[in-house]
Design a protein around this motif. Structure first.
Motif, PDB file in Angstrom:
ATOM      1  N   GLY A   1      14.156  -5.139  -1.750  1.00 23.73           N
ATOM      2  CA  GLY A   1      12.873  -4.484  -1.971  1.00 23.73           C
ATOM      3  C   GLY A   1      12.965  -2.977  -1.977  1.00 23.73           C
ATOM      4  N   ALA A   2      11.864  -2.355  -2.361  1.00 20.70           N
ATOM      5  CA  ALA A   2      11.757  -0.892  -2.365  1.00 20.70           C
ATOM      6  C   ALA A   2      10.316  -0.506  -2.106  1.00 20.70           C
ATOM      7  CB  ALA A   2      12.230  -0.307  -3.698  1.00 20.70           C
ATOM      8  N   ARG A   3      10.113   0.638  -1.435  1.00 21.31           N
ATOM      9  CA  ARG A   3       8.784   1.181  -1.167  1.00 21.31           C
ATOM     10  C   ARG A   3       8.765   2.640  -1.605  1.00 21.31           C
ATOM     11  NH1 ARG A   3      10.786  -1.232   3.178  1.00 21.31           N
ATOM     12  NH2 ARG A   3      11.041   0.690   4.381  1.00 21.31           N
ATOM     13  N   PHE A   4       7.726   3.024  -2.325  1.00 26.38           N
ATOM     14  CA  PHE A   4       7.653   4.362  -2.896  1.00 26.38           C
ATOM     15  C   PHE A   4       6.301   4.988  -2.573  1.00 26.38           C
ATOM     16  CE2 PHE A   4       6.403   6.997  -6.643  1.00 26.38           C
ATOM     17  CZ  PHE A   4       7.259   8.063  -6.394  1.00 26.38           C
ATOM     18  N   GLN A   5       6.330   6.193  -2.031  1.00 25.07           N
ATOM     19  CA  GLN A   5       5.112   6.933  -1.716  1.00 25.07           C
ATOM     20  C   GLN A   5       5.012   8.108  -2.692  1.00 25.07           C
ATOM     21  OE1 GLN A   5       4.432   7.938   2.461  1.00 25.07           O
ATOM     22  NE2 GLN A   5       3.666   9.937   1.817  1.00 25.07           N
ATOM     23  N   PRO A   6       4.137   8.023  -3.691  1.00 27.57           N
ATOM     24  CA  PRO A   6       4.098   9.047  -4.749  1.00 27.57           C
ATOM     25  C   PRO A   6       3.555  10.388  -4.298  1.00 27.57           C
ATOM     26  CG  PRO A   6       2.309   7.487  -5.039  1.00 27.57           C
ATOM     27  CD  PRO A   6       3.150   6.953  -3.911  1.00 27.57           C
ATOM     28  N   PHE A   7       2.682  10.392  -3.284  1.00 26.51           N
ATOM     29  CA  PHE A   7       2.056  11.639  -2.840  1.00 26.51           C
ATOM     30  C   PHE A   7       2.307  11.855  -1.357  1.00 26.51           C
ATOM     31  CE2 PHE A   7      -0.726   9.596  -6.041  1.00 26.51           C
ATOM     32  CZ  PHE A   7      -0.466  10.452  -7.103  1.00 26.51           C
ATOM     33  N   GLU A   8       2.408  13.096  -0.981  1.00 31.72           N
ATOM     34  CA  GLU A   8       2.555  13.430   0.423  1.00 31.72           C
ATOM     35  C   GLU A   8       1.298  13.023   1.174  1.00 31.72           C
ATOM     36  OE1 GLU A   8       3.392  17.288   3.342  1.00 31.72           O
ATOM     37  OE2 GLU A   8       3.365  17.487   1.159  1.00 31.72           O
TER      38      GLU A   8
END
Length: 338
Positions: free
Chosen positions: A156-163
């Motif tokens: 899996g992967a988790r991505f946070q596009p904004f601070e």
């Protein structure tokens, strides 16, 4: 559990990831940025404010939603027990149509030991791998036994596009690929209950949202899962032989909140539901059957206990609310350090 077998088996809380770092780092690293959100959430010496406590506990309660710093690795061990009791209608298809044979009880006790590792690819991108080891006792009419096997491995992967900022909602996009490494339900004696995997590969995409409203953290999630077909089968089902199974897509959502009772205790309450379209079955003689839609709903309650500045033990209980859900599940989450 049938929440996508849910990938997950129980997600009791969505984490607050305002610093793009794990809970262990927040206790040992002095903030080097003057950013307001970092300053507001950083735990200072002698402080025990609710926001920092929520951040740390939620990270440990459901670390699959946490992000860690680039180059760092975190390990976690999860122990889960679930019980599924069902009354199963056994049917078969003959030249005269659908024939009812019997109604039998099916009971399963499942213990899952899951080892997972998270790696910080970037500060806002975390990769994950999970390895479940499953022990299952199944009891059906005329058959009972214990099976031990590896379950379905997940990448899996988790991505946070904004601070993330203190006064705004945090967003995290998730992706998960489940590999059919467990014992397939289509390659065992039908109805024996010895399967430890789903038998098909699956890809899930989701979005998680969370927001802190002191002293409460609110969270929600949506996800969709697609499945590859299981082909080349030769499983005897009644008087017919099953050749192919195409599971229908699944849509899921969840909502909940976490509340810090004290510096060492945090509670969580959440609800998750998944709706799966019917699967398409094809038999050797050309018969095609589509199963009915399944709906699974689980109410989860969790407790986080802080045993040290770097370690929080998390316990959860899940109660099935629909016939397609596990009757009961118990879970424990332990962060590992090497």
């Amino acid at each position: 559990m049938k929440l996508s077998k849910l990938p997950v088996f129980l997600a009791s809380a969505l984490l607050v990831h305002t610093m793009n770092a794990g809970a262990q780092e927040s206790q040992t690293t002095t903030p080097v940025s003057a950013d307001a959100a970092r300053e507001a959430l950083a735990k200072k010496e002698g402080e025990g404010d609710q926001t920092a406590l929520l951040k740390e506990t939620l990270t440990a309660v459901d670390k699959q939603y946490s992000l860690i710093r680039k180059g760092k690795i975190q390990y976690t061990y999860d122990l889960n027990y679930s019980y599924i009791g069902q009354e199963k209608i056994v049917t078969d298809f003959t030249t005269s149509g659908l024939t009812l044979f019997d109604i039998e009880n099916v009971n399963s006790h499942i213990i899952t030991n899951t080892f997972s590792a998270d790696y910080g690819v970037m500060d806002n991108l975390t990769a994950n791998v999970t390895l479940p080891l499953i022990t299952k006792y199944a009891e059906t009419k005329g058959h009972s036994g214990v099976s031990n096997s590896v379950g379905d491995i997940s990448l899996g992967a988790r991505f946070q596009p904004f601070e993330a900022r203190r006064d705004t909602a945090g967003l995290t996009f998730t992706g998960n690929l489940r590999l059919p490494s467990g014992r397939s339900p289509f390659k065992i004696i039908a109805g024996s209950g010895e399967a430890t995997g789903s038998g098909v590969a699956a890809l899930s995409l989701g979005l998680n949202v969370n927001r802190i409203v002191d002293p409460v953290a609110l969270f929600g999630s949506v996800n969709v899962t697609g499945y590859a077909p299981a082909t080349g089968l030769n499983q005897v089902n009644g008087t017919r032989v099953l050749n192919r199974v195409q599971p229908g897509p699944t849509f899921g959502f969840g909502v909940g909140f976490a509340y810090a009772l004290s510096y060492g205790i945090t509670t969580t309450v959440s609800f998750q539901e998944a709706v799966s379209a019917g699967a398409k079955l094809r038999f050797e003689d050309g018969l095609n059957v589509t199963t009915s839609t399944q709906t699974s709903g689980v109410l989860s309650m969790g407790l986080g206990y802080r045993v040290s500045p770097k370690t929080t033990l998390n316990f959860s209980v899940g109660i099935g609310l629909t016939p397609d859900s596990p009757n009961l599940s118990l879970g424990m989450n332990v962060p590992l350090a090497f």
